[in-house]
Design an enzyme around this catalytic site. Sequence first.
Site, mmCIF file in Angstrom:
data_model
loop_
_atom_site.group_PDB
_atom_site.id
_atom_site.type_symbol
_atom_site.label_atom_id
_atom_site.label_comp_id
_atom_site.label_asym_id
_atom_site.label_seq_id
_atom_site.Cartn_x
_atom_site.Cartn_y
_atom_site.Cartn_z
ATOM 1 N N ARG A 177 -29.982 27.623 -45.647
ATOM 2 C CA ARG A 177 -31.270 27.127 -45.154
ATOM 3 C C ARG A 177 -31.063 26.549 -43.759
ATOM 4 O O ARG A 177 -29.938 26.460 -43.278
ATOM 5 C CB ARG A 177 -31.944 26.135 -46.132
ATOM 6 C CG ARG A 177 -31.067 25.262 -46.963
ATOM 7 C CD ARG A 177 -30.256 24.276 -46.216
ATOM 8 N NE ARG A 177 -31.036 23.510 -45.265
ATOM 9 C CZ ARG A 177 -30.554 22.879 -44.219
ATOM 10 N NH1 ARG A 177 -29.235 22.906 -43.949
ATOM 11 N NH2 ARG A 177 -31.301 22.194 -43.388
ATOM 12 N N ASP B 91 -38.416 24.174 -36.968
ATOM 13 C CA ASP B 91 -38.493 25.487 -37.622
ATOM 14 C C ASP B 91 -39.326 26.474 -36.820
ATOM 15 O O ASP B 91 -39.030 27.667 -36.791
ATOM 16 C CB ASP B 91 -39.028 25.341 -39.050
ATOM 17 C CG ASP B 91 -37.977 24.665 -39.898
ATOM 18 O OD1 ASP B 91 -37.932 23.430 -39.919
ATOM 19 O OD2 ASP B 91 -37.146 25.388 -40.491
ATOM 20 N N ASN C 132 -41.464 21.203 -38.657
ATOM 21 C CA ASN C 132 -40.116 20.859 -39.133
ATOM 22 C C ASN C 132 -40.283 20.357 -40.563
ATOM 23 O O ASN C 132 -41.398 20.308 -41.108
ATOM 24 C CB ASN C 132 -39.463 19.813 -38.212
ATOM 25 C CG ASN C 132 -37.984 19.627 -38.513
ATOM 26 O OD1 ASN C 132 -37.241 20.606 -38.644
ATOM 27 N ND2 ASN C 132 -37.538 18.400 -38.658
ATOM 28 N N LYS C 133 -39.200 19.974 -41.169
ATOM 29 C CA LYS C 133 -39.207 19.550 -42.576
ATOM 30 C C LYS C 133 -40.332 18.568 -42.876
ATOM 31 O O LYS C 133 -40.571 17.645 -42.095
ATOM 32 C CB LYS C 133 -37.827 18.946 -42.885
ATOM 33 C CG LYS C 133 -37.623 18.416 -44.269
ATOM 34 C CD LYS C 133 -37.956 19.394 -45.355
ATOM 35 C CE LYS C 133 -37.289 20.750 -45.245
ATOM 36 N NZ LYS C 133 -37.877 21.778 -46.147
#
Length: 349
Positions: A49, A240, A250-251
């Site tokens: 990941r 991302d 992003n996360k």
Amino acid sequence: MPEKWLPPIYWDGDAVMILDQRVLPHRERTLRCTNPNQVISAISTMAIRGAPAIGVAGAMALALGARNLSTSDPKTFKRKFSALCEKVKRARPTGRNLSWAVERVCAVLGENPNATVAELEANIRGMADTILNKDIVDNQAIGSYGRKIIPRGARILTYCNAGALATADYGTALGVIRAAYDVDPSIQVYSCETRPFLQGCRLTVYELMRAGIPVTLITDNSVGSLMCQKKVDVVVVGADRIAANGDTANKIGTYMIAVLAHHHKIPFYIAAPRSTIDPTISDGEAIPIEQRDPREVTHFHGRPVAPGGAQALNPAFDVTPHSLITGIITEKGLVNKPYSKAIRKVLED
Ligand code: MRU
């Protein structure tokens, strides 16, 4: 901890070897993939990941697949290979690096109109190797530009894992931290746990401890309190997908941290290679957000932590508006506001 650092992904002859991040930090297990479906499954189940790492994995899956298309006819090869490209792209939707890598590998077909199947296979493998090796070089460049924005003795907060494990090696946000630590060993890092998959707890803390960089694990919900106590000097996270105007996926939880950083006047930086930038997407609203299995929220290591039948939401990413971002650190340097213009320019370099 074992002495040897295992890279997240590498070739062993004709097999793609993937360090299974689902079982880190307590086990170091490597998956041996000999066909593209195994790599696709490793991406979608998050054995590997992190946006750059899954881009590299996607390219390597295509190189594996190219060898197994059982045809010597270039036209049939191109048709089957294009179908495989579409399948690899769908493994995870949010990270731009995956579709970017697939598009680069797929472009080999158009660039070699008269090639034999053997030549196409060799060129596809060559492109996958280029993507793998360039990612490491890019991260080191991000590190050397990024370390300049880290104040002396800084207490740096990071989120999720944007380290060697999330890339081909070295890392983006953790690349900045590694490079800063090389010149100033007095820096310290706070790593948020990063519910529900715990990338911060399991992977970032593991990586930084192995590198000897002082790191303190915190729960995600202590960020506000820590900032309020003036214990955070700067935030550095990965990305991302970055839209043309600088909005950044992003996360999940990154947005929350960016709002807090803005409130407390703490600089908030994104570290990412240009392969994470998607110039075809004008702003963050158009970024596809992956929705993952709610079981990742209701269960922990296969054991329920919520009442049976509880409903849960599990978006894997959120979008931080560009107005909350102090700067974007790329392999070509620091991208500053106004982002639309600066992003166009950095993509031309
Ligand atoms: O769901 P994950 O673990 O793939 O999410 C990873 C992140 O959000 C990272 O911050 C991002 O991919 C950048 S990694 C260099």
